[in-house]
Structure formats: structure tokens, C-alpha cells
Design a protein around this motif. Structure first.
Motif, PDB file in Angstrom:
ATOM      1  N   LYS A  60       1.982  63.724  39.991  1.00 18.79           N
ATOM      2  CA  LYS A  60       0.721  63.585  40.718  1.00 18.79           C
ATOM      3  C   LYS A  60       0.160  62.165  40.564  1.00 18.79           C
ATOM      4  O   LYS A  60      -0.332  61.570  41.533  1.00 18.79           O
ATOM      5  CB  LYS A  60      -0.289  64.610  40.208  1.00 18.79           C
ATOM      6  CG  LYS A  60       0.089  66.053  40.492  1.00 18.79           C
ATOM      7  CD  LYS A  60       0.019  66.366  41.986  1.00 18.79           C
ATOM      8  CE  LYS A  60      -1.393  66.432  42.493  1.00 18.79           C
ATOM      9  NZ  LYS A  60      -1.468  66.895  43.912  1.00 18.79           N
ATOM     10  N   THR A 100       2.844  68.892  47.037  1.00 21.24           N
ATOM     11  CA  THR A 100       2.384  69.266  45.692  1.00 21.24           C
ATOM     12  C   THR A 100       0.904  69.645  45.669  1.00 21.24           C
ATOM     13  O   THR A 100       0.300  69.730  44.594  1.00 21.24           O
ATOM     14  CB  THR A 100       2.611  68.093  44.712  1.00 21.24           C
ATOM     15  OG1 THR A 100       1.934  66.932  45.199  1.00 21.24           O
ATOM     16  CG2 THR A 100       4.094  67.782  44.562  1.00 21.24           C
ATOM     17  N   ASN A 149      -1.436  72.103  43.112  1.00 20.11           N
ATOM     18  CA  ASN A 149      -0.645  72.127  41.876  1.00 20.11           C
ATOM     19  C   ASN A 149       0.709  72.814  42.031  1.00 20.11           C
ATOM     20  O   ASN A 149       1.316  73.245  41.055  1.00 20.11           O
ATOM     21  CB  ASN A 149      -1.427  72.796  40.742  1.00 20.11           C
ATOM     22  CG  ASN A 149      -1.066  72.211  39.388  1.00 20.11           C
ATOM     23  OD1 ASN A 149      -0.736  71.033  39.284  1.00 20.11           O
ATOM     24  ND2 ASN A 149      -1.112  73.036  38.361  1.00 20.11           N
TER      25      ASN A 149
END
Length: 465
Positions: A220, A353, A356
Motif C-alpha cells: 500500500k 487492493t 485492504n
């Protein structure tokens, strides 16, 4: 090939090779410092493990960058002594400041960071990595100031008696508007490079379902850094293109294969040129795109190659003032293309993504691993365009490359050193890649380190390298 051609090849090879390591070092230094700051503030073990893992890869790359960078400076005396004689009073000043201020700052505090994990207070140890990271990026600024002076000479006078350029205003050199636009462009490119590197390595771990929670965080972070920095590259690149149009119109004209002065010039997507006759045989373009890029106006005027050549002959005397048109044209497009693909990959990754989640299809992981190379290719194409697009000048408007070469160098000496450097650099590349792969495969240290104890927010566990 003559001495000039061989010297240009040698300097080009060593410069491009060295710059492979520079942007990754610049970006990783800040990222590692940021991760350690996150650990300092939260006490979470995952940030400590990520700091130590990425810190190890950062140090490998940093060491290789230092080794390859030293070689470049020797060439100023060996291959380009006339250049050094002419501009040494100016060019040497920011490089000396880089060595005395920035390099000592980064090397000293990096040493304290490496060996100070279990010896320094936590806050002091955190300060060492930030000092090293800041020193690394200050170093880049001084070097870019020296290079920018070659692109746009300021703060000097020509001593007619000695035939040398002499420094009159160091502040003008350090605040050269070329430097002020180049530095953020290089820094954003460095963060794209570091972000893509983080993404690719993290994707490898996620693909194999190793340390999923740890590298989910790393992924991330990498995606956000890459995308935000890509936007920064685009904006700073736009600013840089406008300044380039003003200061080096021939470079911009060559980048677009624009042969005649034109208002409302289009941005070329694909062109086949007839260089001998100064025209395009075939050209697909976006209407008004170049004028918008170069002047912020749809009908802005942009100078063309043929017209600039005629004006330069009147200004500087007879000669060919055109760079390699094909090289400038395609490196400019490859730079934009590779950088754009890195941005698209980051955008796709953020979508996959969201909330999460992790991508189910392995194609994204494969693309992310391959995407490590995209910013490196973009950086390489960008520097080739920057330096080759300035030709035939070493110092724009003051000294040609042909006049800068060492008069006493011979073909045999330069050819042997060229082969020697190339072989040594190939060996170093193999060593670098093997060290990185070995460290990546080993993965992060187990939680709690070798002793098995979970580190607490106030402790300073040793960093094993």
C-alpha cells in the motif's frame, strides 16, 4: 572512432550506469527514515522489521552508487581536460560543496545509523537516518546545480587573458532556474523508482504468501508513493519542458521533430523524418499539443530545427548545431512512456487492493515485479535525452564537446579504459543483483529478532547486516 567519440561513449556509459543507483538511493533513504519514524511513534514491530529489511537493500544500493560515482570525476581530468581547464573554477565549486557538506553528512550519519542500533538512544538513532537521508538528497542538489550550469550558464565571466570561465556569483549558480526545476523532477523520479522497487519486491512476497500482513502494508505504501510521485513527475516535467523551450529551443524542437517555426504546433506521436532535407516524411500528432506543453497556450509559438539552425549559425558561426534528431525524439518518448506505464501500474494496484484486499490473479504480481524496471528505463532515457539533446555543446553557447576533449589522449588509451570500465561495471552489476536477490530471498528478520524477543517502543535492537 576517434578520441572524441570514444570519450563520449565512455562518459555516457559510466554516467548512465551510475545513475541506475542514484534515484533508488534517493527515494529509499527517505522511505527507510519514514518507516523508522513510524516505528518510533507507534512502537509497532512491523515498522521496525520493514525498516531493517528495506534498510539492508538501501545500503547495498548506496555502496554501489558511491563506487561507480567516483569513477566519473576522474574522467574530467583524463578525457576532458580542456573542459576542466575552461570551467573548473565554476563547475568545481558545487562539486566541492557536495563533497565537503553533503557527502560527509550522509556517510558519517549513515555509519552511526548502521552501528548505533543498540548503542544510541532511540530518538538520536532516528535522527541519524534522517540526517543521512537529508545529506543524500542535498548531495543530489549540488550535483544537479553543476550539471544545470552546463545547460544554462549563469554567474560567470570569461577571462579574455586566460580564456577561462570564472565564477562571479555562486548564489546564481546554486539558484539557477534550471536547477530549481530539475531538482524536483529528479526527486519525484527517485520516489517513483523507489516506490516501484518496493512494489515489485512486496509483490514477490505476496505472490508466494510469505509475510502477507507485513508486505500488505509495504504494498500500500509503495502504490501511494509511486502514484503521487508520478503526478509530481508529470507536473515538474511540464515546467521543465517550458523552461527548456526558452533556454534550449533546439532540444525541444529535436524532441518533437519540429522543423520549422510554428504557432499552434502539434505534439508528435510518431514521425519518420528526412534529416538530410530537414522535414518529416510522415507524422501523426495531437493538434496544438506541443504549443500547450511548451507555452501553456494552444496557439503559442515554438521554434523549429531549421530556423534555429539558421539563427545559431549567425550567432555562433558556421557549424551543425543539431543534436541526433532520432535519438532525441525517441528517448523523449520512451522516457514519457516508461514513466506513464509505472503510473498506470500503481493506479491499477490501488484499485485491486482497495478495502485492504489482495489481487487474486497472479498477473498483477508478475506485472509488479516486471514493473521494477520501468522507472529505471525512464530515468535512463531522460538523462540520455538531457545530455545528448544539448549536443554539440558541452556548455551551452560557450564550449562545444569537440573543444572539451583532452588534447593528449589517444585512441588506444581511451579504448582500453573504456573496455576496462565496461567489464568492471558488468561485474559490479552481477554482484549488486546477486546481493539484492539474496537479501530479498532471506526476507525480513523474524519478529523479535534473532533473540526471539519482541522489540518494544523504547528499545534499540541491533540491525544485522
Amino acid at each position: 572512432m576517434d578520441v572524441l567519440d570514444l570519450s563520449r561513449w565512455q562518459f555516457g556509459i559510466t554516467t548512465v550506469y551510475h545513475f541506475i543507483f542514484v534515484p533508488l538511493t534517493l527515494g529509499l533513504s527517505i522511505i527507510v527514515a519514514g518507516l523508522q519514524t513510524a516505528w518510533y511513534r507507534t512502537g509497532k514491530a512491523k515498522y521496525l522489521r520493514l525498516t531493517k529489511f528495506w534498510g539492508k537493500l538501501f545500503l547495498i544500493n548506496f555502496a554501489m552508487g558511491v563506487v561507480t560515482g567516483i569513477v566519473q570525476e576522474f574522467q574530467f581530468g583524463m578525457n576532458w581536460s580542456e573542459y576542466s581547464r575552461f570551467v573548473g573554477d565554476i563547475f568545481g565549486a558545487p562539486l566541492a560543496m557536495e563533497g565537503l557538506i553533503a557527502f560527509f553528512l550522509e556517510s558519517t550519519f549513515l555509519g552511526l545509523w548502521i552501528f548505533g542500533w543498540d548503542k544510541l538512544p532511540k530518538k538520536v538513532h532516528l535522527a541519524t537516518i534522517w540526517a543521512a537521508a537529508i545529506g543524500t538528497n542535498i548531495s543530489a542538489y549540488f550535483i544537479l546545480a553543476a550539471n544545470s550550469w552546463m545547460q544554462h550558464p549563469v554567474g560567470y565571466k570569461i577571462n579574455e587573458a586566460t580564456g577561462r570561465a570564472e565564477l562571479t556569483d555562486i548564489w546564481a549558480v546554486l539558484t539557477n532556474d534550471t536547477t530549481l526545476v530539475t531538482f524536483p523532477h529528479v526527486m519525484f523520479g527517485a520516489f517513483v523508482t523507489a516506490g516501484a522497487f518496493l512494489l515489485g519486491v512486496s509483490a514477490w512476497f505476496l505472490w508466494r504468501r510469505r509475510e502477507v500482513d507485513l508486505f500488505r502494508t509495504s504494498t500500500k505504501l509503495a502504490l501511494v508513493i509511486t502514484l503521487v510521485a508520478s503526478v509530481g513527475v508529470m507536473l515538474s516535467g511540464h515546467w521543465q519542458a517550458q523552461l527548456m523551450t526558452e533556454q534550449q529551443p533546439m532540444k525541444m524542437a529535436a524532441a518533437e521533430a519540429l522543423w520549422e517555426d510554428e504557432n499552434g504546433a502539434g505534439f508528435s506521436l510518431f514521425a519518420i523524418g528526412d534529416v538530410e532535407n530537414g522535414r518529416n516524411v510522415f507524422n501523426i500528432e495531437i493538434p496544438y499539443g506541443l504549443s500547450l506543453l511548451a507555452t501553456n497556450s494552444l496557439d503559442g509559438g515554438v521554434e523549429g530545427i531549421n530556423d534555429i539552425q539558421a539563427r545559431y549559425e549567425l550567432l555562433y558561426g558556421p557549424g551543425d548545431y543539431r543534436p541526433s534528431i532520432g535519438l532525441a525524439y525517441w528517448t523523449f518518448r520512451l522516457m514519457i512512456g516508461f514513466g506513464g506505464l509505472a503510473a498506470l501500474l500503481a493506479l491499477a494496484g490501488l484499485w485491486l487492493t482497495r478495502r485492504n484486499r489482495l489481487p487474486e490473479n497472479p498477473w498483477f504480481y508478475r506485472l509488479a515485479i516486471a514493473g521494477i524496471f520501468l522507472p529505471f528505463l525512464a530515468n535512463t532515457m531522460g538523462w540520455i535525452f538531457t545530455e545528448m539533446g544539448r549536443q554539440p555543446w558541452t556548455v551551452f553557447g560557450l564550449m562545444t564537446t569537440a573543444s572539451a576533449v583532452s588534447p593528449n589522449a589517444n585512441v588506444t588509451e581511451v579504448a582500453l579504459s573504456l573496455v576496462g570500465f565496461t567489464v568492471v561495471y558488468a561485474v559490479l552489476a552481477i554482484i549488486e543483483v546477486r546481493l539484492l536477490i539474496k537479501s530479498i530471498r532471506q526476507g525480513p528478520e523474524p519478529e523479535g529478532g534473532e533473540s526471539g524477543a519482541t522489540p518494544q517502543a523504547g528499545t534499540t535492537p541491533a540491525l544485522s547486516f
